[in-house]
Design an enzyme around this catalytic site. Structure first.
Site, PDB file in Angstrom:
ATOM      1  N   LYS A 103       0.850  -1.185   0.000  1.00 56.04           N
ATOM      2  CA  LYS A 103       0.000   0.000   0.000  1.00 56.04           C
ATOM      3  C   LYS A 103       0.888   1.239   0.000  1.00 56.04           C
ATOM      4  CE  LYS A 103      -3.728   2.177   2.701  1.00 56.04           C
ATOM      5  NZ  LYS A 103      -4.619   2.016   3.872  1.00 56.04           N
ATOM      6  N   SER A 155      -9.496   2.126   3.133  1.00 59.74           N
ATOM      7  CA  SER A 155      -8.619   2.852   2.234  1.00 59.74           C
ATOM      8  C   SER A 155      -7.636   1.973   1.478  1.00 59.74           C
ATOM      9  CB  SER A 155      -7.846   3.903   3.028  1.00 59.74           C
ATOM     10  OG  SER A 155      -7.015   3.291   4.004  1.00 59.74           O
ATOM     11  N   SER A 206      -9.801  -0.244   7.381  1.00 60.24           N
ATOM     12  CA  SER A 206      -9.250  -0.089   6.038  1.00 60.24           C
ATOM     13  C   SER A 206      -8.534  -1.301   5.471  1.00 60.24           C
ATOM     14  CB  SER A 206      -8.303   1.116   6.000  1.00 60.24           C
ATOM     15  OG  SER A 206      -9.026   2.314   6.083  1.00 60.24           O
TER      16      SER A 206
END
Length: 512
Positions: A82, A157, A181
């Site tokens: 990420k 996210s 997330s």
């Protein structure tokens, strides 16, 4: 996606490791194939930064270690990070124009540990800006599309991470979970994901959002694959002030989670045909109210019935402050975000406005140009609740509610149940743009994940079927502190008798 990466032919990470050790395939071949697949799947917008030279150099190093007999447990396994983790070589933007072009001089601890284990990184994955969002529509670099339906959001996210795993572009990916997330995008994309106990995995090198909430966790097709990443990721880190040295008396070190997993699996084996006999599953009545969509409720109920068939006992529990987690979180997290993001002023690093008359205007314009709408919204909320005259009324009260929420979970675990199960999100994935005019709708969708984050508990999402439109549904499994190993083992027992985690977009019923 038209190209099926080579690593999908070998099953999970353990099988892939055996194939690499047996010279059935090389790390370079896996990396090259995965890079080609990522390029072919560009319409999903999962990757923000790819550097084939860096990836292939890591693959060559893995091949050399395999040949020399010095390979780590993840040698040659293709993963991606990420874009909230700083990385040397690959740019780090946290999905924001504020950090466009930023080159970190060091790797995050999680990145270091996975690289030391031999994992090969394909690059950086798209995410909501500064990890603020539940749909991956807040990225400055465009939304990520859900591989199951390109019109749908992947969740956020860590949406790029979940989508990349769902499309099998990588064998696994890293994510961060502040209020859901990792779990929520895992659910909406039909993959497995886990948020460990707060403090068990280092936050050093993660672009900060809410420092008392942020926690790193992996996403992968199966619970077994999650174990392969989470165990080497975890452990005490002196560079992180919130890192725990011990976990319920045991050293916080690689091997802790695997040992607990193995012990739980041994107990399941000893139980025979009902491997989960004696396990008490708490089902909160507050998770099955009017806000839960019928298709999601049906999938979750079917999953709970499967656990009962494995020998587990379902018991009713109450988490009475479930809905209060939303206002508490959206006071605490923005307050911490406003503090963390104050450093982005255009002076030391980050975007700097091209035109300004003085220092004050330079800072104001740099922040106005660099931050997106959702980030600005949360900075404003956070600044307000921390301001003189409002701190006691909002921030202090939210912290009190946070403590009460943690106590609710502990009451449930104190004699009533061993784990808690329920939905991850109240609906399947929405269409891209559905909540554009009502950003708080995404906030409300976190109702089942926020309390866990406020309490600092471990929790995971596993695939549990499909709802309306053929969009995935996830089951949330919540444990007590430091129960990661047992959670993974419990999830694995479910995945041994179901195949939801093997379903691939466009290839339903096939494995990875």
């Amino acid at each position: 996606m038209t190209t099926s990466p080579l690593h999908t032919r070998f099953g999970g990470i353990a099988e892939l490791r055996a194939a690499l050790a047996g010279r059935q395939v090389s790390a370079r071949e896996l990396a090259r194939s995965a890079l080609d697949a990522a390029q072919a799947a560009g319409d999903l917008n999962t990757f923000l930064h790819i550097d084939p030279d860096l990836t292939l150099a890591q693959a060559d190093a893995a091949d050399a270690a395999l040949a020399a007999g010095t390979a780590g447990p993840l040698a040659g396994v293709p993963i991606a990070h990420k874009d909230a983790f700083v990385t040397r070589g690959w740019r780090t933007t946290a999905g924001s124009k504020m950090l466009e072009g930023y080159a970190s001089p060091f790797d995050a601890t999680v990145v270091q540990r996975l690289q030391a284990a031999g994992a090969v990184s394909l690059g950086k994955l798209n995410c909501d800006e500064f990890a603020m969002g539940s749909a991956n529509e807040n990225s400055a670099y465009g939304p990520v599309r859900n591989p199951w339906d390109p019109n749908a959001v992947p969740g956020g996210s860590s949406g790029g991470s979940a989508a990349a795993v769902a499309a099998r572009l990588v064998a696994a990916a890293t994510g961060t979970d502040t209020g859901g997330s990792v779990r929520q995008p895992a659910a909406l994309c039909g993959v497995s994901g886990i948020k460990p106990t707060y403090g068990t995995v280092s936050r050093y090198g993660i672009v900060a959002f809410g420092s008392s909430l942020d926690q790193a966790g992996p996403l992968a097709p199966s619970s077994r694959d999650l174990l392969e990443l989470l165990d080497p990721m975890s452990g005490f880190d002196p560079q992180d002030a919130t890192s725990l040295e011990t976990c319920d008396g045991a050293p916080n070190a690689p091997g802790r989670i695997r040992a607990a997993y193995d012990a739980a699996q041994a107990a399941c084996d000893a139980a025979g045909s009902q491997p989960l006999k004696g396990l008490r599953i708490g089902v909160p009545q507050e998770y099955f109210g009017a806000g839960l969509a019928p298709d999601v409720a049906a999938a979750v109920e079917a999953a709970l019935a499967q656990f009962e068939a494995l020998g587990a006992q379902r018991v009713a529990v109450s988490l009475p402050r479930t809905e209060l987690a939303i206002p508490a979180y959206y006071v605490i997290a923005p307050a911490e975000a406003s503090s963390n993001l104050a450093r982005y002023d255009g002076v030391r690093y980050g975007h700097r406005a091209a035109e300004y008359a003085d220092l004050n205007q330079m800072i104001a314009r740099s922040r106005a140009e660099g931050f997106g709408d959702e980030v600005k919204r949360r900075i404003l909320i956070g600044t307000y609740v921390l301001s003189h005259g409002y701190y006691d009324a909002y921030y202090l009260q939210a912290q009190r509610v946070r403590r009460l929420i943690a106590q609710d979970f502990q009451r449930a675990y104190a004699g009533q149940c061993d784990v808690i199960m329920g939905p991850v999100a109240p609906t399947v994935a929405k269409n891209i743009g559905d909540n554009r005019d009502d950003p708080t709708a995404d906030w409300l969708a976190d109702v089942y994940t926020l309390g866990v984050s406020l309490a600092g508990l471990p929790a995971m999402s596993i695939p549990a079927g499909f709802g309306n439109g053929g969009r995935p549904v996830g089951l949330q499994i919540i444990g007590n502190y430091f129960d990661e190993g047992r959670l993974l083992a419990i999830a694995d027992r479910y995945q041994q008798v179901t195949d939801w985690h093997r379903r691939v977009p466009g290839q339903q019923g096939t494995e990875q």
